[in-house]
Design an enzyme around this catalytic site. Sequence first.
Site, short mmCIF file in Angstrom:
data_model
loop_
_atom_site.label_atom_id
_atom_site.label_comp_id
_atom_site.label_asym_id
_atom_site.label_seq_id
_atom_site.Cartn_x
_atom_site.Cartn_y
_atom_site.Cartn_z
N CYS A 1 0.80 -1.23 0.00
CA CYS A 1 0.00 0.00 0.00
C CYS A 1 0.83 1.28 0.00
O CYS A 1 0.54 2.22 -0.75
CB CYS A 1 -0.98 0.01 1.17
SG CYS A 1 -0.22 0.01 2.81
N HIS B 1 -2.05 0.86 7.04
CA HIS B 1 -2.51 1.02 5.66
C HIS B 1 -2.62 2.51 5.37
O HIS B 1 -2.94 3.31 6.25
CB HIS B 1 -3.87 0.33 5.47
CG HIS B 1 -4.38 0.40 4.07
ND1 HIS B 1 -3.70 -0.15 3.01
CD2 HIS B 1 -5.50 0.97 3.55
CE1 HIS B 1 -4.38 0.07 1.90
NE2 HIS B 1 -5.47 0.75 2.20
N ASP C 1 -7.42 4.79 -3.48
CA ASP C 1 -6.64 3.70 -2.86
C ASP C 1 -6.38 2.63 -3.90
O ASP C 1 -7.29 1.89 -4.28
CB ASP C 1 -7.40 3.12 -1.67
CG ASP C 1 -6.60 2.03 -0.94
OD1 ASP C 1 -5.44 1.81 -1.32
OD2 ASP C 1 -7.15 1.42 -0.02
#
Length: 263
Positions: free
Chosen positions: A63, A102, A117
């Site tokens: 991420c 995250h 995202d």
Amino acid sequence: MIDLDAYLERLGLSGRPNVDEIHRAHSTSIPFENLDPLRGLAVSLETDDLQRKLVQERRGGYCFEQNLLLKAALETIGGLRVDMHLARVRYLAGGAIRPRSHIVLGVRSRDGHWLADVGYGLGTLFEPLPFEPGQERVQSGWRYRLVAEDGGELVLQRMEDGDWVDLYGFVPVPVPLIDVETSNWWVCTHPRSPFVSGLIVASQSNDGTWMSVNDRSGRLELVERTPAGSAAKALNLQQLPELLAERFGLEGFRLDGDGRLLR
């Protein structure tokens, strides 16, 4: 700033696509993978290193790498404000409180405020969502929405088997880069980090199919998911290098005599 033309070529795009087009192309072109932390290598978040690894070397990343590369690309385009937010993953957590490991992006433009995202390894967004609760969006057959909790967090949910399932929650307050770097260091070096102790490689297609190879169940599996359901297939470790190359475009890996990945 990054080499925008090289980044867009990596995504199969040309010209000057809009944010939605870039987000979708990124989420379906660059695989999610934790192969460096798994091999004991720390992950750099320097823009040059991200571009070298994910664009020039055609690797993937997790991420922090994925979303910071997207952030650099959007800022290179200009006219956008891109904020960083740290989130706690709730999916498959069994009620446990996980660290803020995250990262998601808040993208502001003349047209509004959006949640972006491209780095959620268990089926990431295809396109940005409105950065406000209550608006449900269908993306390649998957249904997503943001909901607000009493404690001030926003929670991203996905519809699975007829129920809304929490993916992650975050406080909608931007964080500085030093906080992101601290979380990234824990994720890629701490022995208790799942990215140090276990394998996950994933990719998704425009038709909504999400595919991953992981060892979360205690055995190596290839999992394919669609909005209609999922199927898992057990793998032999010796199949892994070929699978990484053929299914995820991650070439050049092999196993040593102890079954550890080398590149």
